[in-house]
Write an enzyme that holds these catalytic residues in place. Structure first.
Site, PDB file in Angstrom:
ATOM      1  N   GLY A  10      15.497 -10.268 -12.004  1.00 52.00           N
ATOM      2  CA  GLY A  10      14.277 -10.812 -11.419  1.00 52.00           C
ATOM      3  C   GLY A  10      14.559 -11.961 -10.472  1.00 52.00           C
ATOM      4  O   GLY A  10      15.247 -12.920 -10.830  1.00 52.00           O
ATOM      5  N   GLY A  12      12.264 -13.988  -9.020  1.00 57.07           N
ATOM      6  CA  GLY A  12      11.115 -14.885  -8.882  1.00 57.07           C
ATOM      7  C   GLY A  12      11.587 -16.329  -8.994  1.00 57.07           C
ATOM      8  O   GLY A  12      12.762 -16.633  -8.799  1.00 57.07           O
ATOM      9  N   PHE A  13      10.653 -17.219  -9.338  1.00 49.24           N
ATOM     10  CA  PHE A  13      11.016 -18.630  -9.408  1.00 49.24           C
ATOM     11  C   PHE A  13      12.126 -18.883 -10.424  1.00 49.24           C
ATOM     12  O   PHE A  13      13.088 -19.599 -10.145  1.00 49.24           O
ATOM     13  CB  PHE A  13       9.794 -19.473  -9.770  1.00 49.24           C
ATOM     14  N   VAL A  79      15.901  -2.523 -13.422  1.00 52.86           N
ATOM     15  CA  VAL A  79      16.491  -2.490 -14.759  1.00 52.86           C
ATOM     16  C   VAL A  79      15.544  -1.747 -15.679  1.00 52.86           C
ATOM     17  O   VAL A  79      14.362  -2.077 -15.772  1.00 52.86           O
ATOM     18  CB  VAL A  79      16.740  -3.924 -15.270  1.00 52.86           C
ATOM     19  N   GLU A 170      -9.650 -19.263  -6.466  1.00 54.68           N
ATOM     20  CA  GLU A 170      -9.138 -19.286  -5.102  1.00 54.68           C
ATOM     21  C   GLU A 170      -9.630 -18.085  -4.300  1.00 54.68           C
ATOM     22  O   GLU A 170     -10.040 -18.223  -3.142  1.00 54.68           O
ATOM     23  CB  GLU A 170      -7.603 -19.356  -5.132  1.00 54.68           C
ATOM     24  N   ASP A 299       7.356 -16.017 -16.592  1.00 58.31           N
ATOM     25  CA  ASP A 299       6.191 -15.371 -17.199  1.00 58.31           C
ATOM     26  C   ASP A 299       6.552 -14.415 -18.333  1.00 58.31           C
ATOM     27  O   ASP A 299       5.695 -14.048 -19.134  1.00 58.31           O
ATOM     28  CB  ASP A 299       5.416 -14.574 -16.135  1.00 58.31           C
ATOM     29  N   ALA A 316       4.377 -21.424 -11.666  1.00 61.71           N
ATOM     30  CA  ALA A 316       5.656 -21.643 -11.003  1.00 61.71           C
ATOM     31  C   ALA A 316       6.453 -22.824 -11.586  1.00 61.71           C
ATOM     32  O   ALA A 316       7.649 -22.678 -11.832  1.00 61.71           O
ATOM     33  CB  ALA A 316       5.426 -21.824  -9.506  1.00 61.71           C
TER      34      ALA A 316
END
Lengths: 424, 424
Positions: A10, A12-13, A79, A170, A299, A316
């Site tokens: 992954g 991501g962050f 994966v 948002e 997450d 994040a």
């Protein structure tokens, strides 16, 4: 000494931060595997969905972001399972053995068992979903403009957002603002500013993770943009025609889902201990019980903060800190140092509403309005990765702020072929 | 006096220019119909395909571009046929009657009767096609990096571009440049700069519309970027595995089509007189014989320039001048003035090769190299519509030029759903 092999799943962050820290360690080589070629700055994804930014403004190729670390290999693959006993992961391109594993696959939207709602109510986790939402929202205005039937118009100009967390707020604020300011001048038959935007929240108030005073402020900001807020409402059905709330029905062409997430299925598929949302349960050092060389971050990680006794939120800052922490634990191991317990430093939270309002909560310090929005802006720009993205986002925002326009109002179709598939 | 109704079909260069001129006339109201919501600056579309620009940098909502003209209505719909006797067009949303009609639907790629090649060799006319090409090119590098099989690697790293006109040359140069500069540092297993880029042209030289000396210069520039140029070669088959040229076969994962165009099918479907490429044959005032209130402009228009005795090329300057001319003829009619013959003012042509080379031909004045590229740059920026697009493209280019990077290296999938469609 041979290098230890760290596999990071992954980009991501969490994965990216861990890889950057590990890339500086001489004792390890890293393989980062991601299904996509790009890292995505998810906190601004709603602006892509709302036609304010282009996908490339908030995303960049992972391969390029890590190219200066010669010991990191980036692989575009998927994966499919993990075998912690054999220390291997099975991927779309073959098997990888690891000495250390970091699972940071993130989360997707969950529909609480109603996954068949997805075609009618897309969530917002990927660029593909963001452009799909943009297409639907912009198309609705076009279809309303074309029709003379007041019922069709009303249905097309009704936008329902399910979920009153930051993403839902948002999205609702952005649709409200777009219809009132950006689009109002461009249509001849319809009054774009008459669009109905309805934000549905199952709980008693929106933004429940914020202090109640800030929830109230956010509600007021949303209502100024024409958003109706329905709290304590539970969605019982979503279909092509709209949303059912028990007895009540809202006819709406566009329904957006911001209500629930669930972790990537990799944990349960690999027989790792998971919580109800599919997150993998970890020890205080973010490793999986019985497998000290398998870590989980972001997450996908079920970690109850001992300070608050609550699961850390899917945000994040949590992912960034967890990713860095895992890199540090691996370094500790290699240096013969003991593991430590993970401790999340909460730096506060914020949410934005429309073009110049936000709410900010830093500990017991709370504020809302234009100044909060400036803070929101500065923080997001600061954390956005890469000079180019930062510059372009600043300029896009300045332009939109001054002109009330939106820079990416494109309805892009899914099909690229000019000729039907059955031509032979 | 009631306003005359002008229906403009197509929001490309011709349609947009005509609409802008007609929007200033009090005597007419205009309906502009386009299948898409955006006008596209096609001369820079290859840069979207080559990951240098985002779609929104070179496209803008037609509705917004024309919003200041209150007498213009923009409709997102598809025209399926034209009835010149009844003075109506049939559309996806109903019928429109007109007093004047301008057909400016443009062209799509033509495969000379081999339309089944399209899935294996996309053309470059729309944003969807550009992102599809970007996906294929970037994916090929990813797949080559993943494989240990030298045959697979070779096939993935072979890029064939069919057609040696400006689009083919621009695509080939950009792939050559991207593999040599942008991607070279980012891969660990493959040498991205070893990619083979083959440009195939059926005629004896590339860029036949330019002077032979410039063709030669362009060839040299391309070869410096590692592009192989195969002239006098005819493609006999394209399939998933590559390209067949008579006896010879090139194994290539990515094949791009820049060889032929054909006009939108609306002319033939509406029984208007068409040439072999489906373009509608017009009189010297760009109206259709027998229907002085029906005009055609842009790529859809078959107009032989009396000065050169050749069909005008499918280029933006031609479309712009034709669109403006049609608006003027309609104004002439309303003012009781006679029609005039259309005369194309040729201001020259240019093509760019890679990151800092171009060829420019203005009458008998010809030059090539870096200065030509600066001219190319200034001209394209000047004609790009809208302040925002201009600014962002300039900045993207400056950034790419200085860093050798590309700002939009995203592989975006077609599917947006997280859950398979059969979930129920």
């Amino acid at each position: 000494m041979s290098q230890k092999h760290v596999v990071v799943v992954g980009g991501g962050f969490a994965g990216l931060q861990a890889a950057r820290r590990l890339g500086k360690q001489k004792e390890v080589r890293v393989t980062l595997i991601d299904r996509r070629n790009h890292h995505l700055f998810q906190p601004l994804l709603y602006q892509v969905a709302m036609a304010g930014l282009s996908p490339a403004d908030i995303a960049g190729p992972i391969r390029n972001m890590l190219s200066k670390y010669r010991s990191i290999r980036v692989v575009c693959g998927e994966v499919t399972s993990v075998d912690c006993d054999r220390q291997t992961v099975t991927t779309s391109y073959g098997e990888e053995s690891y000495d250390y594993l970091l699972l940071a696959c993130g989360a997707i939207h969950g529909y609480f068992g109603n996954e068949n709602w997805e075609p009618y109510a897309p969530g917002l986790k990927t660029i593909e979903q963001a452009t799909e939402i943009r297409r639907r929202v912009l198309n609705s205005f076009e279809l309303a403009e074309l029709s003379d039937d007041p019922d069709v118009r009303k249905r097309e100009l009704t936008f329902v957002i399910v979920g009153g967390g930051p993403t839902g707020v948002e999205l609702a604020g952005a649709i409200g603002e777009m219809s009132r300011f950006t689009l109002a001048q461009d249509f001849r038959n319809i009054d774009a500013s008459s669009a109905r935007v309805i934000l549905i929240e199952a709980g008693p108030r929106i933004l429940p993770m914020f202090d109640a005073s800030l929830s109230t402020k956010a509600m007021r900001f949303l209502e100024q943009l024409g958003v109706q807020i329905w709290t304590s409402c539970r969605v019982t059905k979503i279909d092509q025609a709209g949303v059912q709330l028990g007895e009540e029905r809202i006819g709406a062409a566009t329904v957006l889902w911001a209500a629930g997430v669930k972790a990537s299925g990799l944990g349960s598929k690999s027989n790792l201990p998971c919580d109800r949302a599919g997150r993998i349960i970890v020890q205080e050092d973010l490793s999986v019980e019985g497998y000290p060389n398998v870590f989980v971050a972001g997450d996908q990680c079920a970690f109850v903060d001992p300070k608050t006794n609550r699961q850390l939120p899917g945000q994040a800052p949590v992912a960034v800190q967890e990713g860095r922490f895992v890199a540090k634990m691996i370094a500790n191991d290699l240096a013969g140092q003991p593991r430590e317990p993970f401790s999340f430093r909460d730096k506060g939270q914020m949410a934005t509403i429309g073009r110049s309002r936000a709410i900010v909560e830093i500990g017991s310090f709370r504020f809302a309005g234009f100044f909060a929005w400036i803070v929101w802006l500065v923080v997001h720009i600061f954390f956005l990765t890469g000079f180019r993205n930062r510059l372009f986002v600043v300029l896009s925002w300045a332009w939109s702020f001054l002109t009330f326009r939106r820079g990416a109002r494109l309805i892009v179709q899914k099909e690229w072929q000019s000729y039907p598939a059955d031509v032979d």
